[in-house]
Design an enzyme around this catalytic site. Structure first.
Site, short mmCIF file in Angstrom:
data_model
loop_
_atom_site.label_atom_id
_atom_site.label_comp_id
_atom_site.label_asym_id
_atom_site.label_seq_id
_atom_site.Cartn_x
_atom_site.Cartn_y
_atom_site.Cartn_z
N TYR A 121 1.01 -1.22 -0.23
CA TYR A 121 0.13 -0.35 -0.37
C TYR A 121 1.23 1.28 0.01
O TYR A 121 1.55 1.80 0.87
CB TYR A 121 -1.05 -0.41 0.72
N CYS A 122 0.52 2.40 -0.88
CA CYS A 122 1.28 3.78 -0.71
C CYS A 122 2.97 3.21 -1.08
O CYS A 122 3.59 2.68 -1.83
CB CYS A 122 1.07 4.27 0.04
N VAL A 123 3.48 4.69 -0.63
CA VAL A 123 4.83 3.88 -0.28
C VAL A 123 5.50 2.29 -0.14
O VAL A 123 6.84 2.13 -0.28
CB VAL A 123 5.84 4.68 0.84
N PHE A 155 -1.82 -1.08 -3.81
CA PHE A 155 -3.11 -0.21 -3.60
C PHE A 155 -2.35 1.26 -3.61
O PHE A 155 -1.17 1.72 -2.79
CB PHE A 155 -3.69 -0.45 -1.96
N GLY A 168 3.88 -0.47 -1.20
CA GLY A 168 3.59 -0.71 -2.52
C GLY A 168 5.02 -0.60 -3.14
O GLY A 168 4.93 -1.60 -3.83
#
Length: 578
Positions: free
Chosen positions: A311-313, A340, A315
């Site tokens: 998710y985000c960073v 994500f 990811g």
């Protein structure tokens, strides 16, 4: 003659005309603002060609004169026909109170603000001789200034605040001052009552155990809720700039609990909020932690591979992990990868790029003398990205109107900050956001291994948010250009958080899919099919398509039932650490 507050207070409730003195005062204020805009535009226009076609500033000055004259005419003759108000202005929540239109003074203030704001932002686009990066910075700063100067943010220019002050005899301002002083004491803007939520009580309550702990993270295994589970387990890597329980809010919103109910073995990494002991940590450590977590799960369950979510960073880091495993010949450790709102190519990374110039990077270093950055600074940065909603909305409602804070689990999580190792944070801003090295094969290395995203062939599912202000959808889409394996892209309604945390039972938002090969987000959208509701079921079908075999949820599939003893109950200790 009645006093100013009395007159405008009456106008706030019933549309009474303000006094002559009031009209003279606010005529001068808004007239002076318009004069300043005109003087600035004329000064810039003098040095350029006089024709509007050759000089955009000349055209803008003409437009401003015309708009100003039209506004004055409407003010002097309120009964005259008015042009239809732009949809964005009519829907602006800051001015939804009736008095903003019923009272001529406040209606004029409102319309003058919109006009000045519009011309100020248009002026940025008309500036010549600056590169696009600098123009983006100017546009971001101007937008922040425009939001800050809204008349809704000031007691004497907000009819709702005036009416509330008269009604409560000033008690609203005293209560608002209490809110403000409390925020100053804690060094952070409050969005929701501090006692409304508590991790382990009504947030992050999904049953499970911490089964592995390092100085950097805890690994949580959750208790199965179905008799059989997918043979391939799922490990989730949340962003370390926030707490993991964004995916385990209240039970009805919990992505983790939902996955368990679909028959998935779920593991979650809970990162430790940085302190001086983590001052040495770099990206190598976070990538290494992801690889280690994958290996711990594989060995515990005796499986060849895992499904992974970043998710985000996290990811971004998962993409680096996949590239590292591919370079080592170990790509089959991850059966599928889901991203994500994650970016790997930062060329179009949005407004956060406005915070990565050399001066601001030096400032960040000065804020972290012990080797870690206080999470409140990051929270303030993210609030600035949506200043109208996350700053000025609360200034008006809770400082000026003195309203109580409304309980909201997502905003509680948003304010539950984590500290960051500044050495790694600086490298992230410099190497990824500024220099965009991750998409240049071999330009960046982890544990001595050069990374090349074009070697990643792991089946991947990429989710982006249509209104995401942190990881813009067009930036997230770029993952599809760099990976060489099969990639499924999905565009979800809403933004960085609500676009992800959207359980099917809520029946909210929508998502778009397009199975045709496309080269850009615009092309994807042009041929996309819209589906109402949550995208989680679509993802679940995709996940099962990459391994639908099941096994009994016994033995090591139960936390503490295998070779790793339970250390403590979920959600663990790191999520509670300050």
């Amino acid at each position: 003659m009645p006093g100013w507050a009395e007159t405008l207070g009456a106008g706030a409730g019933g549309g009474a005309m303000p006094s002559l003195a009031d009209l003279q005062h606010w005529t001068w204020v808004m007239g002076r603002a318009q004069q300043m805009m005109l003087e600035q535009g004329l000064a810039m226009a003098k040095a350029a060609p006089a024709t509007p076609a050759a000089n955009p500033f000349a055209q803008q000055v003409q437009d401003f004169w015309a708009d100003s004259l039209s506004l004055w005419q409407r003010f002097l003759d309120p009964a005259a026909p008015r042009p239809e108000e732009p949809a964005a202005q009519a829907a602006d929540k800051r001015f939804r109170g009736e008095a903003w239109r019923a009272n001529p003074v406040f209606d004029w203030i409102r319309q003058s603000y919109f006009m000045i704001a519009d011309h100020m932002l248009r002026g940025i686009d008309a500036i010549e001789g600056v590169d696009e990066a600098r123009r983006a910075q100017l546009r971001f700063a101007a937008r922040g200034f425009v939001d800050a100067m809204s008349p809704s943010n000031f007691a004497l220019t907000n009819p709702e605040v005036i009416a509330k002050t008269i009604e409560t005899r000033g008690e609203n301002l005293l209560k608002g001052m209490q809110h403000m002083l409390a925020d100053l004491a804690r060094g952070q803007l409050t969005h929701t009552p501090g006692d409304a939520f508590e991790v382990g009580r009504n947030l992050a309550t999904t049953p499970g155990k911490v089964i592995h702990r390092t100085p950097l993270y805890e690994l949580i295994q959750y208790t199965p809720t179905t008799p059989d589970v997918l043979a391939t387990p799922l490990v989730i890597f949340p962003p370390w700039i926030n707490r993991f329980y964004i995916l385990d809010l209240t039970p009805e919103k919990s992505f983790i609990r939902w996955c368990l109910d679909q028959g998935i073995s779920v593991f979650m990494v809970s990162w430790k909020s940085a302190d001086a002991s983590l001052a040495h940590v770099t990206w190598d450590d976070y990538v290494g932690a992801q690889v280690e977590a994958v290996d711990v799960i594989r060995e515990l369950l005796d499986v060849p591979s895992v499904h992974a979510i970043g998710y985000c960073v996290a990811g971004t880091t998962l993409a680096a992990t996949l590239a590292l495993l591919a370079a080592r010949g170990e790509a089959d450790k991850v059966k599928s990868a889901t991203f994500f709102t994650a970016q790997v190519d930062f060329a179009r990374a949005g407004d956060l790029r406005n915070f990565i110039d050399d001066d601001q990077m030096k400032l960040v270093e000065t804020l972290a003398p012990e080797g870690f950055l206080d999470g409140r600074y990051m929270a303030a940065t993210f609030n600035l990205l949506r200043g109208r909603d996350l700053i000025w909305n609360y200034v008006t409602n809770n400082y000026l109107l003195g309203n109580d804070y409304a309980p909201f689990d997502l905003l509680h999580w948003n304010g539950d900050t984590t500290n960051l190792p500044v050495k790694w944070h600086m490298a992230y801003l410099r190497d990824l956001y500024r220099d965009n090295l991750l998409v240049s094969p071999g330009a960046i290395a982890v544990q001595g291994v050069p990374l090349d995203l074009t070697r990643v062939k792991t089946p991947s599912f990429v989710q982006a948010g249509r209104e995401d202000h942190i990881a813009p959808a067009e930036s997230v889409f770029e993952i599809t250009r760099h990976f060489r394996g099969p990639v499924t892209f999905l565009l979800a309604g809403s933004g960085h958080i609500a676009g992800v945390v959207n359980p099917p039972a809520a029946q909210k938002y929508q998502y778009w899919t397009n199975d045709a090969p496309v080269q850009s987000l615009d092309e994807f959208v042009a041929g996309a099919t819209e589906t109402k509701g949550s995208w989680w079921l679509h993802w679940l079908k995709w996940l099962r398509g990459h391994g639908g075999e099941t096994v009994p949820a016994t033995g090591a599939r139960v936390p503490g039932g295998g070779r790793l003893a339970a250390i403590e109950d979920a959600p663990g200790s790191y999520v509670r650490a300050r």
